[in-house]
Write a protein that holds these residues in place. Structure first.
Motif, PDB file in Angstrom:
ATOM      1  N   TYR A 197       0.842  -1.190   0.000  1.00  0.00           N
ATOM      2  CA  TYR A 197       0.000   0.000   0.000  1.00  0.00           C
ATOM      3  C   TYR A 197       0.883   1.249   0.000  1.00  0.00           C
ATOM      4  O   TYR A 197       2.080   1.199   0.280  1.00  0.00           O
ATOM      5  N   ASP A 198       0.280   2.386  -0.318  1.00  0.00           N
ATOM      6  CA  ASP A 198       0.936   3.681  -0.170  1.00  0.00           C
ATOM      7  C   ASP A 198       0.564   4.261   1.192  1.00  0.00           C
ATOM      8  O   ASP A 198      -0.489   3.953   1.746  1.00  0.00           O
ATOM      9  N   THR A 199       1.426   5.125   1.696  1.00  0.00           N
ATOM     10  CA  THR A 199       1.212   5.709   3.020  1.00  0.00           C
ATOM     11  C   THR A 199       1.176   7.228   2.926  1.00  0.00           C
ATOM     12  O   THR A 199       2.003   7.837   2.238  1.00  0.00           O
ATOM     13  N   ILE A 200       0.218   7.831   3.624  1.00  0.00           N
ATOM     14  CA  ILE A 200       0.109   9.284   3.730  1.00  0.00           C
ATOM     15  C   ILE A 200       0.401   9.670   5.172  1.00  0.00           C
ATOM     16  O   ILE A 200      -0.207   9.120   6.095  1.00  0.00           O
ATOM     17  N   VAL A 201       1.340  10.589   5.360  1.00  0.00           N
ATOM     18  CA  VAL A 201       1.763  10.964   6.703  1.00  0.00           C
ATOM     19  C   VAL A 201       1.790  12.489   6.833  1.00  0.00           C
ATOM     20  O   VAL A 201       2.317  13.179   5.951  1.00  0.00           O
ATOM     21  N   PHE A 202       1.223  13.000   7.915  1.00  0.00           N
ATOM     22  CA  PHE A 202       1.383  14.408   8.274  1.00  0.00           C
ATOM     23  C   PHE A 202       2.435  14.499   9.370  1.00  0.00           C
ATOM     24  O   PHE A 202       2.300  13.889  10.429  1.00  0.00           O
ATOM     25  N   LYS A 203       3.504  15.241   9.073  1.00  0.00           N
ATOM     26  CA  LYS A 203       4.653  15.324   9.957  1.00  0.00           C
ATOM     27  C   LYS A 203       4.885  16.774  10.381  1.00  0.00           C
ATOM     28  O   LYS A 203       4.696  17.700   9.571  1.00  0.00           O
ATOM     29  N   SER A 204       5.274  16.956  11.646  1.00  0.00           N
ATOM     30  CA  SER A 204       5.601  18.293  12.171  1.00  0.00           C
ATOM     31  C   SER A 204       4.474  19.286  11.894  1.00  0.00           C
ATOM     32  O   SER A 204       4.717  20.438  11.513  1.00  0.00           O
ATOM     33  N   THR A 205       3.252  18.822  12.068  1.00  0.00           N
ATOM     34  CA  THR A 205       2.065  19.650  11.841  1.00  0.00           C
ATOM     35  C   THR A 205       1.223  19.664  13.117  1.00  0.00           C
ATOM     36  O   THR A 205       1.041  18.617  13.747  1.00  0.00           O
ATOM     37  N   GLU A 206       0.741  20.833  13.504  1.00  0.00           N
ATOM     38  CA  GLU A 206      -0.043  20.957  14.731  1.00  0.00           C
ATOM     39  C   GLU A 206      -1.270  20.044  14.682  1.00  0.00           C
ATOM     40  O   GLU A 206      -1.913  19.901  13.642  1.00  0.00           O
ATOM     41  N   ASP A 207      -1.580  19.466  15.837  1.00  0.00           N
ATOM     42  CA  ASP A 207      -2.735  18.567  15.920  1.00  0.00           C
ATOM     43  C   ASP A 207      -4.021  19.271  15.533  1.00  0.00           C
ATOM     44  O   ASP A 207      -4.920  18.662  14.933  1.00  0.00           O
ATOM     45  N   SER A 208      -4.132  20.557  15.870  1.00  0.00           N
ATOM     46  CA  SER A 208      -5.343  21.312  15.542  1.00  0.00           C
ATOM     47  C   SER A 208      -5.554  21.421  14.039  1.00  0.00           C
ATOM     48  O   SER A 208      -6.688  21.498  13.561  1.00  0.00           O
ATOM     49  N   ILE A 209      -4.449  21.394  13.273  1.00  0.00           N
ATOM     50  CA  ILE A 209      -4.536  21.426  11.812  1.00  0.00           C
ATOM     51  C   ILE A 209      -4.833  20.033  11.277  1.00  0.00           C
ATOM     52  O   ILE A 209      -5.704  19.852  10.414  1.00  0.00           O
ATOM     53  N   VAL A 210      -4.113  19.038  11.791  1.00  0.00           N
ATOM     54  CA  VAL A 210      -4.299  17.662  11.306  1.00  0.00           C
ATOM     55  C   VAL A 210      -5.742  17.208  11.479  1.00  0.00           C
ATOM     56  O   VAL A 210      -6.317  16.549  10.597  1.00  0.00           O
ATOM     57  N   LYS A 211      -6.360  17.544  12.599  1.00  0.00           N
ATOM     58  CA  LYS A 211      -7.732  17.111  12.872  1.00  0.00           C
ATOM     59  C   LYS A 211      -8.738  17.655  11.854  1.00  0.00           C
ATOM     60  O   LYS A 211      -9.836  17.110  11.703  1.00  0.00           O
ATOM     61  N   LYS A 212      -8.361  18.724  11.157  1.00  0.00           N
ATOM     62  CA  LYS A 212      -9.262  19.338  10.180  1.00  0.00           C
ATOM     63  C   LYS A 212      -8.847  19.024   8.740  1.00  0.00           C
ATOM     64  O   LYS A 212      -9.410  19.576   7.794  1.00  0.00           O
ATOM     65  N   MET A 213      -7.855  18.123   8.586  1.00  0.00           N
ATOM     66  CA  MET A 213      -7.378  17.768   7.257  1.00  0.00           C
ATOM     67  C   MET A 213      -8.120  16.544   6.729  1.00  0.00           C
ATOM     68  O   MET A 213      -8.391  15.588   7.451  1.00  0.00           O
ATOM     69  N   GLN A 214      -8.438  16.602   5.447  1.00  0.00           N
ATOM     70  CA  GLN A 214      -9.018  15.465   4.745  1.00  0.00           C
ATOM     71  C   GLN A 214      -8.300  15.328   3.401  1.00  0.00           C
ATOM     72  O   GLN A 214      -7.899  16.326   2.796  1.00  0.00           O
ATOM     73  N   VAL A 215      -8.124  14.091   2.975  1.00  0.00           N
ATOM     74  CA  VAL A 215      -7.478  13.819   1.690  1.00  0.00           C
ATOM     75  C   VAL A 215      -8.408  12.955   0.854  1.00  0.00           C
ATOM     76  O   VAL A 215      -8.888  11.912   1.315  1.00  0.00           O
ATOM     77  N   TYR A 216      -8.688  13.408  -0.385  1.00  0.00           N
ATOM     78  CA  TYR A 216      -9.565  12.697  -1.305  1.00  0.00           C
ATOM     79  C   TYR A 216      -8.758  12.248  -2.513  1.00  0.00           C
ATOM     80  O   TYR A 216      -7.744  12.861  -2.863  1.00  0.00           O
TER      81      TYR A 216
END
Length: 210
Positions: A50-69
């Motif tokens: 599989y491929d992997t998507i990772v958010f690194k060194s990003t504030e949790d408040s931003i990550v929680k509002k991120m979506q990837v389509y």
């Protein structure tokens, strides 16, 4: 009493034979263990499925509002509170929703990922994978600019084989309703001798509603 001497020599010989056998068994076990460790440490890691998507060194408040389509080789995509294909209005597949890491199928040739923040900003990433058997790791770092609310996306695409690709760009405003047309995927228009020659944009964004 001579037989007692023979008996002692036989006992000593048997003892030495048992000792030698034990030593050889220990050496054989050590050789087997060493060979096993050599092949275990030298073996190639099993390729990821599989491929992997990772958010690194990003504030949790931003990550929680991120979506990837994900869109499979789209020619035109519409956003109208949800991402969808313009041709049939089928919603795009969501591959990440508010978490730091997720996975998706690696079996593709051409896709576009749409990274969306809080229904306010987005970034579309076109990807061409020459070998669908390779696994990619997409690493994203997002942070706001110091003098505005604009988010900066810093990305790194790392295949299991070959060179990594780095990019950085501001995320764009997410309008209430708009269409992204990927011009380079459309059939070329008929030649026009009167047309002004210039650079054709790879994509066009048509805003339907602010």
């Amino acid at each position: 009493m001579q037989w007692i001497g023979y008996l002692k020599r036989i006992i000593v010989a048997n003892h030495n034979l048992v000792y030698m056998r034990g030593t050889w068994i220990i050496l054989l076990i050590m050789v087997i263990i060493g060979a096993g460790m050599y092949f275990w440490l030298g073996r190639k890691p099993k390729p990821a499925s599989y491929d992997t998507i990772v958010f690194k060194s990003t504030e949790d408040s931003i990550v929680k509002k991120m979506q990837v389509y994900l869109a499979d080789d789209p020619k035109e995509v519409m956003y109208d509170s949800v991402w969808m294909m313009s041709s049939d209005s089928v919603p795009l597949k969501k591959v990440l929703d508010g978490v730091t890491q997720d996975t998706m199928s690696k079996a593709y040739g051409n896709i576009t990922l749409f990274l969306t923040y809080d229904h306010k900003s987005f970034y579309d990433l076109e990807i061409t994978k020459p070998n669908p058997k390779l696994a990619y790791t997409y690493t994203f770092e997002i942070e706001p600019m110091t003098d505005s609310d604009t988010l900066i996306l810093d990305g790194l695409i790392t295949p299991t084989e070959g060179d990594a690709m780095h990019f950085a760009s501001p995320m764009m405003d997410l309008y209430s309703k708009f269409v992204i047309t990927y011009n380079h995927k459309l059939p070329p228009p008929p030649p026009d001798s009167n047309a002004i020659k210039g650079h054709d944009a790879n994509k066009t964004i048509t805003i339907l509603k602010n």
